[in-house]
Write an enzyme that holds these catalytic residues in place. Sequence first.
Site, PDB file in Angstrom:
ATOM      1  N   GLU A   1      45.085  54.930  35.314  1.00 55.74           N
ATOM      2  CA  GLU A   1      43.740  55.507  35.267  1.00 55.74           C
ATOM      3  C   GLU A   1      43.507  56.606  36.301  1.00 55.74           C
ATOM      4  OE1 GLU A   1      41.352  51.884  36.002  1.00 55.74           O
ATOM      5  OE2 GLU A   1      40.671  52.869  37.832  1.00 55.74           O
TER       6      GLU A   1
ATOM      7  N   CYS B   1      40.963  38.406  38.385  1.00 60.56           N
ATOM      8  CA  CYS B   1      41.772  38.180  39.593  1.00 60.56           C
ATOM      9  C   CYS B   1      42.193  39.541  40.162  1.00 60.56           C
ATOM     10  CB  CYS B   1      42.987  37.317  39.267  1.00 60.56           C
ATOM     11  SG  CYS B   1      43.985  37.982  37.948  1.00 60.56           S
TER      12      CYS B   1
ATOM     13  N   THR C   1      38.350  43.801  33.273  1.00 60.88           N
ATOM     14  CA  THR C   1      37.515  44.652  34.126  1.00 60.88           C
ATOM     15  C   THR C   1      38.067  44.636  35.555  1.00 60.88           C
ATOM     16  OG1 THR C   1      36.050  42.787  34.541  1.00 60.88           O
ATOM     17  CG2 THR C   1      35.357  44.333  32.822  1.00 60.88           C
ATOM     18  N   SER C   2      39.304  44.111  35.727  1.00 66.15           N
ATOM     19  CA  SER C   2      39.807  43.952  37.105  1.00 66.15           C
ATOM     20  C   SER C   2      40.704  45.103  37.563  1.00 66.15           C
ATOM     21  CB  SER C   2      40.522  42.619  37.247  1.00 66.15           C
ATOM     22  OG  SER C   2      39.563  41.617  37.483  1.00 66.15           O
ATOM     23  N   ARG C   3      41.930  45.117  37.124  1.00 72.42           N
ATOM     24  CA  ARG C   3      42.836  46.221  37.454  1.00 72.42           C
ATOM     25  C   ARG C   3      43.781  46.422  36.276  1.00 72.42           C
ATOM     26  NH1 ARG C   3      39.642  47.501  40.526  1.00 72.42           N
ATOM     27  NH2 ARG C   3      39.759  47.745  42.783  1.00 72.42           N
TER      28      ARG C   3
HETATM   29  P1  NAI Z   1      37.417  37.715  44.737  1.00 72.68           P
HETATM   30  O1  NAI Z   1      38.414  37.933  45.813  1.00 72.68           O
HETATM   31  O2  NAI Z   1      36.077  37.185  45.061  1.00 72.68           O
HETATM   32  O3  NAI Z   1      38.059  36.762  43.603  1.00 72.68           O
HETATM   33  C1  NAI Z   1      39.351  36.889  43.145  1.00 72.68           C
HETATM   34  C2  NAI Z   1      39.818  35.507  42.718  1.00 72.68           C
HETATM   35  O4  NAI Z   1      41.112  35.650  42.140  1.00 72.68           O
HETATM   36  C3  NAI Z   1      39.935  34.525  43.894  1.00 72.68           C
HETATM   37  O5  NAI Z   1      39.256  33.333  43.601  1.00 72.68           O
HETATM   38  C4  NAI Z   1      41.440  34.301  44.020  1.00 72.68           C
HETATM   39  O6  NAI Z   1      41.779  32.998  44.447  1.00 72.68           O
HETATM   40  C5  NAI Z   1      41.883  34.559  42.585  1.00 72.68           C
HETATM   41  N1  NAI Z   1      43.294  34.824  42.479  1.00 72.68           N
HETATM   42  C6  NAI Z   1      44.140  35.411  43.366  1.00 72.68           C
HETATM   43  N2  NAI Z   1      45.399  35.419  42.889  1.00 72.68           N
HETATM   44  C7  NAI Z   1      45.352  34.824  41.681  1.00 72.68           C
HETATM   45  C8  NAI Z   1      46.322  34.512  40.716  1.00 72.68           C
HETATM   46  N3  NAI Z   1      47.631  34.796  40.906  1.00 72.68           N
HETATM   47  N4  NAI Z   1      45.936  33.896  39.581  1.00 72.68           N
HETATM   48  C9  NAI Z   1      44.620  33.575  39.390  1.00 72.68           C
HETATM   49  N5  NAI Z   1      43.657  33.829  40.280  1.00 72.68           N
HETATM   50  C10 NAI Z   1      44.022  34.446  41.406  1.00 72.68           C
HETATM   51  O7  NAI Z   1      37.310  39.126  43.971  1.00 72.68           O
HETATM   52  P2  NAI Z   1      36.127  39.615  43.036  1.00 72.68           P
HETATM   53  O8  NAI Z   1      35.079  40.272  43.842  1.00 72.68           O
HETATM   54  O9  NAI Z   1      35.740  38.526  42.120  1.00 72.68           O
HETATM   55  O10 NAI Z   1      36.873  40.777  42.217  1.00 72.68           O
HETATM   56  C11 NAI Z   1      37.925  40.501  41.318  1.00 72.68           C
HETATM   57  C12 NAI Z   1      38.585  41.799  40.949  1.00 72.68           C
HETATM   58  O11 NAI Z   1      37.687  42.601  40.186  1.00 72.68           O
HETATM   59  C13 NAI Z   1      38.932  42.706  42.153  1.00 72.68           C
HETATM   60  O12 NAI Z   1      40.177  42.354  42.712  1.00 72.68           O
HETATM   61  C14 NAI Z   1      38.977  44.071  41.532  1.00 72.68           C
HETATM   62  O13 NAI Z   1      40.304  44.298  41.098  1.00 72.68           O
HETATM   63  C15 NAI Z   1      38.074  43.958  40.312  1.00 72.68           C
HETATM   64  N6  NAI Z   1      36.864  44.780  40.431  1.00 72.68           N
HETATM   65  C16 NAI Z   1      36.587  45.663  39.421  1.00 72.68           C
HETATM   66  C17 NAI Z   1      35.465  46.451  39.476  1.00 72.68           C
HETATM   67  C18 NAI Z   1      35.107  47.394  38.360  1.00 72.68           C
HETATM   68  O14 NAI Z   1      34.280  48.279  38.566  1.00 72.68           O
HETATM   69  N7  NAI Z   1      35.665  47.243  37.165  1.00 72.68           N
HETATM   70  C19 NAI Z   1      34.579  46.419  40.639  1.00 72.68           C
HETATM   71  C20 NAI Z   1      34.909  45.391  41.606  1.00 72.68           C
HETATM   72  C21 NAI Z   1      36.037  44.628  41.503  1.00 72.68           C
END
Ligand code: NAI
Length: 297
Positions: free
Chosen positions: A230, A172, A199-201
Site C-alpha cells: 500500500e 492482530c 483492517t489491520s496490516r
Molecule cells: P492491540 O495491541 O491492542 O491488540 C492486538 C492484539 O493482537 C493483542 O491482544 C495481541 O495479544 C494480539 N496478538 C499478537 N500477536 C498475535 C498472534 N500471533 N495471533 C493472534 N493475536 C495476536 O492493537 P489494536 O489497537 O487492537 O490494533 C490492532 C491492529 O490494527 C494494529 O496492530 C494495526 O496493525 C491495526 N490498525 C489499523 C488501523 C487502520 O486505520 N486500518 C488503525 C489502527 C490500527
Amino acid sequence: MNEKTVTLLIDVNAVCVFVNDQINRTVIQKLAERGVKIIALRCAGFNHVELAAAKEFNIKVVHVPAYSPHAVAEHAIAMMMTLNRKTHKAYNRVRDQNFSLNGLLGFDLHGKTVGVIGTGNIGQVFCQIMTGFGCKILAYDVHPNEALTAVGIRYVPLAEIFTQADIISLHCPLNESTRYLINDESVQQMKKGVMLINTSRGALIDTRTVIHALKSGVIGLLGIDVYEQEEKLFFRDLSEKIIKDDMISRLSSFPNVLITAHQGFFTQEALTQIALTTLATLKSYEQGDVLQNEVKL
Ligand code: NAI
C-alpha cells in the site's frame, strides 16, 4: 518519509511519521546524523520501524497505542455490511434509475459465526459490536482477554476459526508470527464462501493466495482497508496514472471485493486523540519525564 525525503530534514530533534513511512536502518542512520532524538509515530502499529536500528543510534520511538478502537472496529463493520448488503452497488444503481434487486441478495448476520483474530483494543470493540448483531463469536489471541470470556466469547485454536467461521476479521499486529497468517494452508481450511475482512496490516494476508481463493470461490467476499504494497498507492490520487501493481488491479476487478485506502482510523475523534497523545508524549520527552508510549525492542 523514506531514504530520499529524509535528506530534506535540517536542524530538527524530533520527527512525526505515519503508517506508510519507511523507517528502515538507512533512514534511521540519516535521522541520527541530522540530530533527531525521537521518532513519534502518529499510529499504533510500528512494524515499519526498524527498532534495532533505533536502539543502535540511540533514538527513542514512541507511538499512540490506543486512540479510538471504535474508529477501526466500526470501519470493519461498515465493510462487512457493505459487502453483505451491497449498498455501494444499490447506491449507483438507484441513481441510474435501476430499481432492480438482481444481484443484491445478502444474508442475516444474526446467528452467523464470526472469527476474530486478535482481541486487543480494536478486536475487543469489534467483538462487542458483533455480539449486538446476535452473532456467535469465536476468538483467537496469544493473550486471551478475560473481559471477553466473561461475556461469553469463546477462545478457540486458530484452526477452529478457519473451519467454523462464516466471517473472519483480522485485528492482530503484523509481526513475524502473523505475517501471511492467511496463506494456502489456512485458506484450505475455510468454509466455502467465507467473508474475510482485514483492517489491520496488508501482509497478514498472502495476497496471491487470496486472489486464487477468490477465483475458486473459497473466499466469497473480501474487504480490505490495508494492502501489502500500500505504501506505493494509498493516501495519493493516482487517478491519472498507470497503476503498475497488477495485484491491486486484479483485486479491484472482482465484484465481491471492497477496498478502502487505510481509512479505518479516519474519524474526528481518532485524529483528535492522535494529536493530543503525540503532543503530550513529545512534551514528556522534552521535560525528561518517563515516556509512557515508548516502543521498545
Ligand atoms: P492491540 O495491541 O491492542 O491488540 C492486538 C492484539 O493482537 C493483542 O491482544 C495481541 O495479544 C494480539 N496478538 C499478537 N500477536 C498475535 C498472534 N500471533 N495471533 C493472534 N493475536 C495476536 O492493537 P489494536 O489497537 O487492537 O490494533 C490492532 C491492529 O490494527 C494494529 O496492530 C494495526 O496493525 C491495526 N490498525 C489499523 C488501523 C487502520 O486505520 N486500518 C488503525 C489502527 C490500527
